[in-house]
Structure formats: structure tokens, C-alpha cells
Scaffold this active site. Sequence first.
Site, mmCIF file in Angstrom:
data_model
loop_
_atom_site.group_PDB
_atom_site.id
_atom_site.type_symbol
_atom_site.label_atom_id
_atom_site.label_comp_id
_atom_site.label_asym_id
_atom_site.label_seq_id
_atom_site.Cartn_x
_atom_site.Cartn_y
_atom_site.Cartn_z
ATOM 1 N N PHE A 17 0.869 -1.147 0.007
ATOM 2 C CA PHE A 17 0.014 -0.024 0.011
ATOM 3 C C PHE A 17 0.892 1.340 0.024
ATOM 4 C CE2 PHE A 17 -3.056 -2.657 2.484
ATOM 5 C CZ PHE A 17 -3.588 -3.406 1.443
ATOM 6 N N HIS B 87 -19.724 4.759 18.136
ATOM 7 C CA HIS B 87 -21.029 3.953 18.092
ATOM 8 C C HIS B 87 -22.152 4.600 19.128
ATOM 9 C CE1 HIS B 87 -19.005 1.037 15.804
ATOM 10 N NE2 HIS B 87 -18.427 0.281 16.840
#
Length: 490
Positions: free
Chosen positions: A93, A238
Site C-alpha cells: 500500500f 457507536h
Amino acid sequence: MHSITVEPCTFALFGALGDLALRKLFPALYQLDGAGLLHEDTRIFALAREPGSEQQHLAFITTELRRYVGDKDLDEAVIERFLGRLTYLHVDFLKADDYVALAEQVGQTPQQVIAYFATPAAVYGAICENLAKVGLSENTRVVLEKPIGSDLESSRKVNDAVAQFFPENRTYRIDHYLGKETVQNLIALRFANSLFETQWNQNYISHVEITVAEKVGIEGRWGYFDKAGQLRDMIQNHLLQLLCLIAMDPPADLSADSIRDEKVKVLKALAPISPEGLTTQVVRGQYIAGHSEGKAVPGYLEEPNSNTQSDTETFVALRADIRNWRWAGVPFYLRTGKRMPQKLSQIVIHFKEPSHYIFAPEQRLQISNKLIIRLQPDEGISLRVMTKEQGLDKGMQLRSGPLQLNFSDTYRSARIPDAYERLLLEVMNGNQNLFVRKDEIEAAWTWCDQLIAGWKKSGDAPKPYAAGSWGPMSSIALITRDGRSWYGDI
């Protein structure tokens, strides 16, 4: 089978041999294919840094796909079609040259490109830069997994690195809770039902609970988790996202920015927690040895490869207050932890008692309607209402009972999609309303950073709690101090 609802696309999955990709992303793409929601020309590139042949890696992905989809949902014809879309490419990457092969294959059939980063956030910027170098930034949407940074400063660095090459309208930050069916139903429940929306304020609601309990411990994630802790790992994204959906004002419409504008207002209205409040409004915990499902389990500091001096929290309970008219005086109690007695994610809206009470005094504690929204394990909505006990000898004895909607029971013929299926489909459709905007991330970090700084300054260690319990005793005191208790705790 559903009709195709998306245009053909090229899906490039970075980190394709990682746990997230194998456990969630490939099964989600498979299910979309099985439902007829992937165009026949859609292709999937599995990109990873691991050496080895394409055949070897595709065989491994296939084995894991079968494992995580499970026999019940496997269809050999769909498996064959899905694998026909799949190409494996070895990519470092950080090396731009490794992206050339991807660019050459993508360029053969120009179409919408989706680049999904199932990698550490530290390499998001490098991936974006290298995609741009090989000409894959103009028609590409990027999907970013959390966590994005570990505080406000680091999150800005990650987002700024991505923004150099991808504008906000092509950047999709995932919080998988936002893809859950029940969370989606919060919008419908609130704004399509005058029964609730007219009473969704401080005049009728006494307090709100949000609990996200995990039965598991670290599960080999020590390296990541010990640097993060439960506040960064769960509260910052969350639980605060759930709080926003419960507390936000009605958006002008269902467009992405209308919804996200209202969520940002909630985050900015969160009252800071003072240094004194750290002892009365917030509880940090760390699990010690105990029992889970009848088996002895180690404490956090006894997990494999652990740092025995770690003061990282595995549990957080706190009281949050929102400074606006709708929620003045209504506390939001948030609680999340590992090694809890059960896996449970639920929201409980506690409505105020009737102002004029006419029943027996000993029954007064029962007089409270509760709306319970379950995210897991069984998605559904339940409204606790008071009715009279049946029988000639019962008089006006009251009982609490549910008006219940259990999704799996009510919609027996329909499979409830996994959150990632919905989110991937929304990316393909270019719809951002289930994704988190940059200013939401920054507002959430701003609020959480003051807690982290307060803990660091105080030097207080997290309070111990036995694995298999509901957390430190002080988390019970946090809510009982206000004359309340956590719903459903035994």
C-alpha cells in the site's frame, strides 16, 4: 430476486486478507450478489500485501467465505458467480508502482470505482496519494473504517490527508451501527409516528439509557485495543452516533446533509464534564478474572501479550447532558464494556410518570412507560405499557407488559440484512446519509478528548470488575445517585 438497483462498479478492497474483510465484507458482497443487487459487470479486486499466488489467496478467501456465510445461506450458483467477479492483486500500500496493475485492469472498463480501506488509518493518506498517482482518484469513492485517529488532532491529520485527493462528497466514513435495521428504524419510529414525536422531549421523557455490552474479551486485539480503550473504541463513535439519532431535531428532509446537520448540533450541545464530574458522572473500569458462560476467564492484565501495568479501560459508564430546549434536565446514561454477562445493545427511553396518580401507593414504582429498542442480539422494538391484571379478585392491580415488534418473528419470510450489506449498497448508490461527516468526527472527538485529558490529569486507575459482571459497583452508584437503575440488570 430483487431487480438491479446499482450501476456497474469496480470494488477495490484494501486489506482483503484481514479479519474485517473475511468476516464481514466478502460475506456482505456475496449476499448482495445473491439478492441480485450487484450489476453483472461489477468486479471485485482483493488487494493485500501478503505474498503468494493469486490461486492460493482466492482459495483461502473462498474457504473463509463459506465459513462466515454458513451452510444455511450458501448457494453454489451464487458462490460461482461471485468468485467469477474476484481478482487478487498483491499490493504494497505504500508503493505507488504496485498500483499500476490495478489501474491497468480498472481502466479496461471505465466505471464507478469504490476503494474500501479495511486497513489501519495510518495508511489512508498513502493509499489516497497512490491512487491519485495512477489516475484512480477522479471517479472513485473512498470508504474509511473507524477508528479515524485517536483524538481530535490525529483525526484531523487523517481526514486532511484523505481530503487532499477526495472531496467530502466522495468520502464515506463507516460506523457499522448506522447500517443496522433497528437503527434505521429510529428515523421512522420518531418522525413517522406522532405518538412518539410529540412526546420526544423533556416534558415527557425522564431519562435515556444506551447500553452496548460485549461478552467477549480482547480476542487477540491487544495491540490495538490497549492504545485505544473502550472510550475511543466504542463511545466516540457507536454510542455517540446512537445518542445523536435519539436526540436530534427533525431534519428538513432525508438527505444526507440534512440528517448530519442535526446530528452535529447534538454533539455540539453536549455539556462538557468538569473535573469534579469525572468522579460523579463517569466510571472507568477494567475487568479482572471471573467467569463467562460458566468457564473461568482471565483478567485484562492476564490476557496473552498483555502489559501488566496497563491502565486502559475496558468499561465506561457516564452521564451525558444536552444543553438545548428539547433535552434540558434529561440525562443520557451511556454504558459499554467487555466481558459483560451477555452480548447486548439496546436503547431504553424512560417516559415520565403521569402527573396525577390514582392507583395503590405500593404500585407507584411500576408506573413508567419504557420504549426499548434492541440492536442485538434480537433486533426489535418493545413498548412497556401498564394494564390491569385479569381476574375477579385482582381489583385494580396493575401489571407491566410489552407491545412488541420482533423483526425476525414479524418478517419471517425476509432475512434481516447485515449492517455492512446495507452500507455497501448505499456506497454503490452514492447515498451518504448513513455515513459520518468530518465535522461529526471532530465534534465527537472534542467532547471525548476532555474526558481523556481529565483521566490523564487525575491519574486515577480504572476500577476493577469481575469478568461476567455488569461492571464496577460505582457504575450502579452513578445512576442510583439520581434515583434510577439500569434497565434489566439482575
